[in-house]
Design an enzyme around this catalytic site. Sequence first.
Site, PDB file in Angstrom:
ATOM      1  N   SER A 109       0.858  -1.189   0.000  1.00 40.94           N
ATOM      2  CA  SER A 109       0.000   0.000   0.000  1.00 40.94           C
ATOM      3  C   SER A 109       0.890   1.234   0.000  1.00 40.94           C
ATOM      4  CB  SER A 109      -0.898   0.001   1.235  1.00 40.94           C
ATOM      5  OG  SER A 109      -1.565   1.240   1.294  1.00 40.94           O
ATOM      6  N   HIS A 118      -1.181  -1.130  -4.223  1.00 42.55           N
ATOM      7  CA  HIS A 118      -2.485  -0.749  -3.666  1.00 42.55           C
ATOM      8  C   HIS A 118      -2.476   0.774  -3.476  1.00 42.55           C
ATOM      9  CE1 HIS A 118      -6.125  -1.389  -1.215  1.00 42.55           C
ATOM     10  NE2 HIS A 118      -5.628  -0.478  -0.399  1.00 42.55           N
ATOM     11  N   ASP A 149      -4.524   4.091  -2.252  1.00 39.83           N
ATOM     12  CA  ASP A 149      -5.623   4.501  -1.362  1.00 39.83           C
ATOM     13  C   ASP A 149      -6.104   5.903  -1.677  1.00 39.83           C
ATOM     14  OD1 ASP A 149      -6.043   2.307   0.478  1.00 39.83           O
ATOM     15  OD2 ASP A 149      -4.001   2.695   1.183  1.00 39.83           O
ATOM     16  N   MET A 165      -8.694   8.830  -0.573  1.00 38.44           N
ATOM     17  CA  MET A 165      -9.546   9.306   0.531  1.00 38.44           C
ATOM     18  C   MET A 165      -9.949  10.746   0.248  1.00 38.44           C
ATOM     19  SD  MET A 165      -7.425   7.785   3.749  1.00 38.44           S
ATOM     20  CE  MET A 165      -6.542   6.211   3.629  1.00 38.44           C
ATOM     21  N   HIS A 168      -8.299   1.654  -4.253  1.00 37.54           N
ATOM     22  CA  HIS A 168      -9.254   1.517  -3.143  1.00 37.54           C
ATOM     23  C   HIS A 168      -9.884   2.884  -2.904  1.00 37.54           C
ATOM     24  CE1 HIS A 168      -9.571   0.612   1.495  1.00 37.54           C
ATOM     25  NE2 HIS A 168     -10.755   0.810   0.942  1.00 37.54           N
ATOM     26  N   MET A 175     -12.015   5.297  -0.947  1.00 38.07           N
ATOM     27  CA  MET A 175     -12.675   5.615   0.327  1.00 38.07           C
ATOM     28  C   MET A 175     -13.240   7.023   0.174  1.00 38.07           C
ATOM     29  SD  MET A 175      -9.709   3.967   2.698  1.00 38.07           S
ATOM     30  CE  MET A 175      -8.578   3.974   1.310  1.00 38.07           C
ATOM     31  N   MET A 198     -11.825  -5.002   5.153  1.00 31.10           N
ATOM     32  CA  MET A 198     -10.973  -4.110   5.946  1.00 31.10           C
ATOM     33  C   MET A 198     -10.766  -4.715   7.329  1.00 31.10           C
ATOM     34  SD  MET A 198     -10.310  -1.371   4.075  1.00 31.10           S
ATOM     35  CE  MET A 198      -9.410  -0.538   5.369  1.00 31.10           C
ATOM     36  N   ASP A 235      -6.944  -5.702   3.900  1.00 28.42           N
ATOM     37  CA  ASP A 235      -6.261  -4.414   3.988  1.00 28.42           C
ATOM     38  C   ASP A 235      -6.344  -3.927   5.429  1.00 28.42           C
ATOM     39  OD1 ASP A 235      -5.138  -1.962   3.297  1.00 28.42           O
ATOM     40  OD2 ASP A 235      -6.945  -1.191   2.323  1.00 28.42           O
TER      41      ASP A 235
HETATM   42  C1  DX5 Z   1      -6.255   2.257   5.372  1.00 21.93           C
HETATM   43  C2  DX5 Z   1      -5.771   1.915   3.982  1.00 21.93           C
HETATM   44  C3  DX5 Z   1      -4.724   0.879   3.928  1.00 21.93           C
HETATM   45  C4  DX5 Z   1      -3.448   1.258   4.618  1.00 21.93           C
HETATM   46  C5  DX5 Z   1      -2.949   0.012   5.256  1.00 21.93           C
HETATM   47  O1  DX5 Z   1      -7.446   2.953   5.290  1.00 21.93           O
HETATM   48  O2  DX5 Z   1      -6.869   1.469   3.178  1.00 21.93           O
HETATM   49  O3  DX5 Z   1      -4.457   0.467   2.587  1.00 21.93           O
HETATM   50  O4  DX5 Z   1      -2.440   1.764   3.782  1.00 21.93           O
HETATM   51  O5  DX5 Z   1      -1.830   0.328   6.004  1.00 21.93           O
HETATM   52  P1  DX5 Z   1      -1.190  -0.708   7.013  1.00 21.93           P
HETATM   53  O6  DX5 Z   1      -0.756  -1.892   6.228  1.00 21.93           O
HETATM   54  O7  DX5 Z   1      -0.069   0.073   7.598  1.00 21.93           O
HETATM   55  O8  DX5 Z   1      -2.267  -1.049   8.019  1.00 21.93           O
HETATM   56 ZN    ZN Z   2      -6.482   0.506   1.229  1.00 25.20          ZN
END
Ligand code: DX5
Ligand code: ZN
Length: 227
Positions: free
Chosen positions: A11, A36, A38, A40, A70, A72, A143, A177
């Site tokens: 990620s 991956h 992310d 947000m 991903h 969010m 999650m 994740d």
């Molecule tokens: C959290 C993200 C994850 C995050 C995971 O909302 O969706 O992808 O990067 O990080 P670790 O592996 O550090 O928990």
């Molecule tokens: Zn993620």
Amino acid sequence: MNTKKIQVLPSILSARMGHLAADCRRALEAGADGLHFDVMDGHFVANLTLGPDVLRALREELPDAYLHVHLMVDRPDFYAPRFIEAGADAVLVHIESPCDVPGTLRAIRAAGKKAGAVICPETPVGALADVADAGLLDEVLVMTVHPGFGGQKFLESGLPKFRELRRRWPALDLSVDGGINTETGALCAAAGANILGAGSFLYKAPDMAAAIAGMRRAAEAAAGTER
Ligand code: DX5
Ligand code: ZN
């Protein structure tokens, strides 16, 4: 038994943002199956991260990388097409998103990309029944932390969800994740997960190639797929 190939996706939330392309390349050269990414929006979760222009820039730098996005965000219906246009290979949408989730999944598929649904720790597997039974999913992401930030502790409450998902929809890819390391990745693989996303564990590892290989080996052994 989980017989799907294990994939490891670092990620990039845990990468150095000032050296993002270099840190993505480092992960791929260390044996990652893809990245991956992310997204947000500051509404769906209390953090703001990466937009489609960043994905486009990475796609230009890394034309062959598998990019697993991903979302969010409150409006994945609005953003999914923008990330596809920018170069995403897979787009994952939270089932809790306050918008037309089935329509969004159909649009991702219609663009020829892999469509996935994500469930938060408090969301039961049953919330996916309508879209899974309608055949709109290639993947479900469970999650194992509350979405928003890297570096949180793994929540074991995700484990029974993989068993239920594998039993109800055996053909789906199942990803995880949040708080994944060698041990928690193996627990998830034993329960049925085949795609392991991991941020802080892999990016903080002194030797990323060894960390990826170790995580993959432990997960394959746990899933009974070791050859
Ligand atoms: C959290 C993200 C994850 C995050 C995971 O909302 O969706 O992808 O990067 O990080 P670790 O592996 O550090 O928990
Ligand atoms: Zn993620």
